[in-house]
Design a protein around this motif. Structure first.
Motif, PDB file in Angstrom:
ATOM      1  N   VAL A 244      -2.309  -8.168  -0.321  1.00 10.58           N
ATOM      2  CA  VAL A 244      -3.747  -7.366   0.051  1.00 10.58           C
ATOM      3  C   VAL A 244      -3.830  -7.830   1.571  1.00 10.58           C
ATOM      4  O   VAL A 244      -3.972  -7.029   2.444  1.00 10.58           O
ATOM      5  N   PHE A 245      -3.521  -8.963   1.855  1.00 10.80           N
ATOM      6  CA  PHE A 245      -3.576  -9.452   3.446  1.00 10.80           C
ATOM      7  C   PHE A 245      -2.333  -8.568   4.323  1.00 10.80           C
ATOM      8  O   PHE A 245      -2.762  -8.137   5.459  1.00 10.80           O
ATOM      9  N   VAL A 246      -1.226  -8.616   3.829  1.00 11.98           N
ATOM     10  CA  VAL A 246      -0.131  -7.783   4.443  1.00 11.98           C
ATOM     11  C   VAL A 246      -0.590  -6.389   4.617  1.00 11.98           C
ATOM     12  O   VAL A 246      -0.396  -5.636   5.735  1.00 11.98           O
ATOM     13  N   TRP A 247      -1.297  -5.893   3.243  1.00 18.05           N
ATOM     14  CA  TRP A 247      -1.504  -4.389   3.599  1.00 18.05           C
ATOM     15  C   TRP A 247      -2.714  -3.882   4.592  1.00 18.05           C
ATOM     16  O   TRP A 247      -2.488  -3.108   5.415  1.00 18.05           O
ATOM     17  N   ARG A 248      -3.682  -4.917   4.752  1.00 17.77           N
ATOM     18  CA  ARG A 248      -4.729  -4.511   5.519  1.00 17.77           C
ATOM     19  C   ARG A 248      -4.271  -4.951   6.853  1.00 17.77           C
ATOM     20  O   ARG A 248      -4.524  -4.362   7.827  1.00 17.77           O
ATOM     21  N   LEU A 249      -3.254  -6.025   7.177  1.00 16.47           N
ATOM     22  CA  LEU A 249      -2.726  -6.177   8.372  1.00 16.47           C
ATOM     23  C   LEU A 249      -1.954  -5.009   8.786  1.00 16.47           C
ATOM     24  O   LEU A 249      -1.885  -4.528  10.208  1.00 16.47           O
ATOM     25  N   TRP A 254      -1.190  -0.312  12.866  1.00 18.01           N
ATOM     26  CA  TRP A 254      -0.888   0.958  13.064  1.00 18.01           C
ATOM     27  C   TRP A 254      -1.969   1.856  13.372  1.00 18.01           C
ATOM     28  O   TRP A 254      -1.653   3.196  13.426  1.00 18.01           O
ATOM     29  N   LYS A 255      -3.255   1.501  13.185  1.00 16.02           N
ATOM     30  CA  LYS A 255      -4.528   2.464  13.268  1.00 16.02           C
ATOM     31  C   LYS A 255      -4.428   3.221  14.350  1.00 16.02           C
ATOM     32  O   LYS A 255      -5.112   4.155  14.409  1.00 16.02           O
ATOM     33  N   ASP A 256      -4.073   2.744  15.541  1.00 12.77           N
ATOM     34  CA  ASP A 256      -4.069   3.157  17.043  1.00 12.77           C
ATOM     35  C   ASP A 256      -2.909   3.916  17.227  1.00 12.77           C
ATOM     36  O   ASP A 256      -2.772   4.598  18.346  1.00 12.77           O
ATOM     37  N   VAL A 257      -1.892   3.938  16.296  1.00 13.13           N
ATOM     38  CA  VAL A 257      -0.672   4.478  16.575  1.00 13.13           C
ATOM     39  C   VAL A 257      -0.715   5.997  15.922  1.00 13.13           C
ATOM     40  O   VAL A 257      -0.960   6.057  14.822  1.00 13.13           O
TER      41      VAL A 257
END
Length: 258
Positions: A244-249, A254-257
């Motif tokens: 879960v933590f890795v998925w959110r990280l 990548w949100k601004d890419v």
């Protein structure tokens, strides 16, 4: 290419067919194994199983990879081990070795009694776990005057070892029924028993005692198994939370890419 694939599929199909045929044949040759109760976490049961093992099994069978002092892991104190489970010449730090002479045992039984340290793991098969095998085996002895020992077993026909627990179980006789098989009349075990002479335990008590003994044999085959399972559950929970933590990280990275 197609012929090659077809050839491999044919070979695979033949192998699977032979495997299932062998399993079905093996199943038909013996009786079905009963499911053994899981008592590896019940300390009182394990302690009773250890007592039964020392009193009824250790006379002929060794457990050369288990030390007496390891029994402290199931709640038996060192003093209790010394007072109740050790032979006169044994020490609490020694391994569980049978007093019987191996050469004499081979002369008497026709074979050397095997070491039982890992028997609960080594006896697993198509019929179930090693515990299932042992639980059924120790409950299917019967008197047979045609055998040298006077005993036989439904799970292990013509077994060399006489019933070690006969005083507890008493003497029983399997009940057979005549059925038609492949044009011939055959006798098939009905799953029922006729009590010839009673033992010191009732049938229900005897089954419970065998469950305790088998539970101990399971524990002895892998004393750390309950710890392994407990740690494994926590490891899986940790990994699940880590995902879960890795998925959110990853999403944040990548949100601004674009």
């Amino acid at each position: 290419m197609k012929k090659s694939i077809s050839g491999w599929l044919a070979v695979l199909g033949l192998a699977l067919g032979l495997t299932f045929s062998a399993a079905a044949s093996a199943e038909s040759e013996g009786i079905a194994w009963d499911k053994a109760p899981n008592k590896t976490t019940d300390l009182a049961s394990l302690q009773n199983g250890a007592k039964l093992f020392v009193n009824y099994c250790l006379n002929c069978h060794s457990a050369a990879f288990m030390r007496y002092n390891r029994l402290q892991d199931i709640g038996i104190t060192e003093q209790q081990i010394k007072d109740n489970l050790l032979f006169t010449t044994d020490k609490v730090g020694e391994t569980m070795k049978a007093n019987i002479d191996a050469r004499q045992a081979k002369e008497w039984f026709g074979t050397t009694p095997p070491d039982l340290t890992l028997v609960a793991r080594s006896r697993a098969g198509h019929g179930g776990t090693g515990a299932d095998y042992l639980y059924t085996y120790l409950r299917t002895y019967y008197r047979d005057g045609t055998k040298a020992t006077g005993w036989n077993n439904l799970v292990f026909p013509s077994v060399a070892m006489p019933n070690p627990l006969w005083e507890l179980q008493g003497e029983r006789r399997p009940v057979y029924a005549k059925v038609e098989q492949h044009g011939h009349e055959a006798e098939v075990f009905t799953g029922k028993w006729e009590q010839v002479t009673p033992g010191t335990l009732t049938p229900v008590q005897y089954d419970a005692a065998v469950g305790d003994l088998v539970g101990y044999l399971q524990w002895m085959a892998e004393p750390a198994q309950n710890t392994r399972i407990r740690i494994g559950v926590w490891v899986l929970l940790f990994l699940a939370m880590s995902v879960v933590f890795v998925w959110r990280l990853n999403a944040s990275y990548w949100k601004d890419v674009k």
